[in-house]
Design a protein around this motif. Structure first.
Motif, short mmCIF file in Angstrom:
data_model
loop_
_atom_site.label_atom_id
_atom_site.label_comp_id
_atom_site.label_asym_id
_atom_site.label_seq_id
_atom_site.Cartn_x
_atom_site.Cartn_y
_atom_site.Cartn_z
N LEU A 275 3.25 5.63 -17.68
CA LEU A 275 2.59 5.71 -16.38
C LEU A 275 3.36 4.93 -15.33
CD1 LEU A 275 -1.08 5.20 -17.61
CD2 LEU A 275 -0.21 7.28 -16.49
N ASN A 276 3.81 3.74 -15.69
CA ASN A 276 4.54 2.89 -14.76
C ASN A 276 5.85 3.55 -14.31
OD1 ASN A 276 6.90 0.55 -14.74
ND2 ASN A 276 5.09 -0.01 -13.56
N LYS A 277 6.54 4.15 -15.27
CA LYS A 277 7.80 4.83 -14.94
C LYS A 277 7.56 5.97 -13.95
CE LYS A 277 11.77 7.15 -17.09
NZ LYS A 277 11.72 8.31 -16.18
N ALA A 278 6.50 6.73 -14.19
CA ALA A 278 6.18 7.85 -13.30
C ALA A 278 5.78 7.35 -11.92
CB ALA A 278 5.07 8.70 -13.91
N LEU A 279 5.00 6.26 -11.87
CA LEU A 279 4.56 5.70 -10.58
C LEU A 279 5.76 5.22 -9.77
CD1 LEU A 279 2.30 4.77 -8.66
CD2 LEU A 279 2.24 2.61 -9.93
N ASN A 280 6.68 4.50 -10.40
CA ASN A 280 7.87 4.03 -9.69
C ASN A 280 8.73 5.20 -9.22
OD1 ASN A 280 7.94 1.06 -9.59
ND2 ASN A 280 7.78 1.21 -11.81
N ASP A 281 8.75 6.24 -10.04
CA ASP A 281 9.49 7.45 -9.69
C ASP A 281 8.94 8.05 -8.39
OD1 ASP A 281 11.63 8.87 -10.85
OD2 ASP A 281 10.29 10.55 -11.25
N VAL A 282 7.62 8.14 -8.32
CA VAL A 282 6.96 8.71 -7.15
C VAL A 282 7.17 7.83 -5.92
CG1 VAL A 282 4.70 9.25 -6.14
CG2 VAL A 282 5.25 10.00 -8.47
N LEU A 283 7.03 6.52 -6.08
CA LEU A 283 7.18 5.60 -4.95
C LEU A 283 8.60 5.58 -4.41
CD1 LEU A 283 5.01 2.59 -6.19
CD2 LEU A 283 4.42 4.26 -4.42
N GLY A 284 9.56 5.97 -5.24
CA GLY A 284 10.95 6.01 -4.81
C GLY A 284 11.34 7.28 -4.09
N ARG A 285 10.46 8.26 -4.05
CA ARG A 285 10.78 9.52 -3.38
C ARG A 285 10.76 9.33 -1.87
NH1 ARG A 285 7.44 13.99 -7.01
NH2 ARG A 285 8.24 13.28 -9.03
N GLY A 296 3.64 0.70 8.87
CA GLY A 296 3.86 -0.73 8.66
C GLY A 296 3.60 -1.26 7.28
N ALA A 297 3.19 -0.39 6.35
CA ALA A 297 3.02 -0.84 4.96
C ALA A 297 4.39 -0.91 4.29
CB ALA A 297 2.10 0.10 4.20
N ALA A 298 4.47 -1.65 3.20
CA ALA A 298 5.72 -1.79 2.45
C ALA A 298 5.52 -1.27 1.04
CB ALA A 298 6.15 -3.25 2.41
N VAL A 299 6.41 -0.40 0.58
CA VAL A 299 6.37 0.09 -0.80
C VAL A 299 6.70 -1.06 -1.75
CG1 VAL A 299 7.43 1.66 -2.46
CG2 VAL A 299 7.02 2.42 -0.12
N MET A 300 5.94 -1.15 -2.83
CA MET A 300 6.15 -2.25 -3.78
C MET A 300 6.70 -1.74 -5.11
SD MET A 300 3.03 -4.86 -2.90
CE MET A 300 3.95 -6.26 -3.54
N GLY A 301 5.87 -1.12 -5.93
CA GLY A 301 6.34 -0.68 -7.24
C GLY A 301 6.60 -1.86 -8.16
N GLY A 302 7.49 -1.67 -9.13
CA GLY A 302 7.81 -2.73 -10.07
C GLY A 302 7.08 -2.56 -11.39
N SER A 303 7.14 -3.58 -12.20
CA SER A 303 6.59 -3.53 -13.55
C SER A 303 5.09 -3.77 -13.57
CB SER A 303 7.26 -4.60 -14.42
OG SER A 303 6.89 -5.89 -13.96
N PRO A 304 4.41 -3.45 -14.69
CA PRO A 304 3.00 -3.83 -14.82
C PRO A 304 2.80 -5.34 -14.68
CG PRO A 304 3.57 -2.21 -16.48
CD PRO A 304 4.86 -2.60 -15.82
N ALA A 305 3.77 -6.10 -15.14
CA ALA A 305 3.67 -7.57 -15.06
C ALA A 305 3.62 -8.04 -13.61
CB ALA A 305 4.84 -8.21 -15.79
N ALA A 306 4.26 -7.31 -12.70
CA ALA A 306 4.25 -7.70 -11.29
C ALA A 306 2.85 -7.59 -10.70
CB ALA A 306 5.23 -6.83 -10.51
#
Length: 330
Positions: A275-285, A296-306
């Motif tokens: 799920l995390n890999k797919a989420l980061n994939d989407v946020l990087g598009r 004015g929002a900032a994309v974050m993403g990262g690991s579940p630990a973040a």
């Protein structure tokens, strides 16, 4: 037999029919083994349809579903300051098919202001990943104070006369922090949302309104209101002329709103990682990133630990502010 040897056999024309059959079904067999193929998933959104949180959920659901090989249905469960939605996620089957979109107010602030919750933010969920962060903007009408310093000066000179409208508890906590740092007395007034609060400010019934950059940008650029300060550590790229609260005289001041995606506790780590890999994939598009950053929002993403770290950090950071302000759990 290796796949390479098998393809060479096919290329030579031997066993042509058998090769064609095996190679044509191989992709389908792989897709059938996907964790999420088949039954649709649910994304529980703790907001009614039409608002910013709902739009974010729908922005993510389509491409995230495609990345996972299934459909994701957005399910709006507004009310009770997010508690209804988070309870649904906490009680769902931990197979990764029910996810929750959560806001800092719901998962990090609610534990500080409610005596009893139908979930434990640290025990009942597994983090999938952070989505975005957005600062708050302290805004006044065109004829209001020129700077945050002037605004605070008025509050110091006339305790309780300066009123600030706000829509969420996390903003209330941010303003209580400003009140404590500036040794002023602010009249903080809760509203359901900007649709109710902004007209009161423009009509002179409120001294200021505080909302996210996402909700405030259009009004500021349209000239209806002026931004005095943003609550993030850095200025907002799309509103670069508005100083931070720290720049305005309060070093170290920082309050932002963040969104994250969570799953029920007990969801297997392998599923969380997928799920995390797919989420980061989407946020990087580019198209998703552009839509998020537009206001004015900032994309974050990262690991579940973040996400886990952000939650734990805010629980620790906000608790003393809530306690010193005398906010009693409801």
């Amino acid at each position: 037999m290796s796949l390479f040897t098998f393809r060479r056999l096919c290329a030579s024309g031997l066993a042509l029919i058998s090769c064609a059959v095996v190679l044509s079904v191989a992709p389908s067999a792989t897709h059938a083994e996907s964790t999420f193929s088949g039954k649709p998933m649910r994304l529980i959104v703790p907001f009614p349809p039409g608002g910013g949180g709902d739009r974010l959920g729908r922005l993510l659901a389509g491409p995230l579903g495609k990345a996972l090989g299934t459909d994701i249905v957005v399910e709006n469960q507004g009310g009770a300051n997010g508690n209804i939605a988070l309870q649904t996620v906490a009680r769902a089957e931990p197979d990764g098919r029910v996810l929750g979109l959560t806001l800092v107010d719901h998962i990090a602030v609610n534990p500080l202001i409610y005596k009893s919750l139908p979930y434990d933010p640290l025990k009942d969920f597994k983090p999938v990943g952070l989505v975005l962060s957005t600062p708050y903007i302290v805004a006044v009408a065109e004829n209001g104070p020129a700077t945050l310093g002037d605004f605070v000066g008025q509050a110091q000179a006339k305790p309780g006369d300066v009123s600030i409208g706000y829509p969420t508890t996390n903003i209330q906590i941010a303003m209580l922090d400003l009140e404590a740092r500036s040794k002023s007395s602010l009249n903080l007034i809760p509203y359901r949302g900007i649709a109710q609060g902004l007209p009161d400010m423009l009509g002179g019934r409120l001294s200021a309104w505080v909302g996210t950059s996402v909700t405030m940008r259009g009004y500021i650029e349209g000239g209806k209101v002026r931004g005095l300060a943003v609550t993030s550590a850095e200025r907002v790229k799309v509103l670069p002329d508005i100083p931070t609260v720290a720049e305005a005289g309060y070093p170290g001041y920082q309050h932002v709103s963040w969104y994250g995606v969570i799953a029920p506790a007990g969801t297997p780590d392998r599923t969380i990682n997928e799920l995390n890999k797919a989420l980061n994939d989407v946020l990087g598009r580019p198209e998703v990133k552009a839509e998020i950053e537009r206001d004015g929002a900032a994309v974050m993403g990262g690991s579940p630990a973040a996400l886990k770290s952000a939650l734990e950090s805010d629980l620790r950071r906000l608790a003393p502010i809530v306690q010193s302000a005398g906010l009693k759990p409801q």
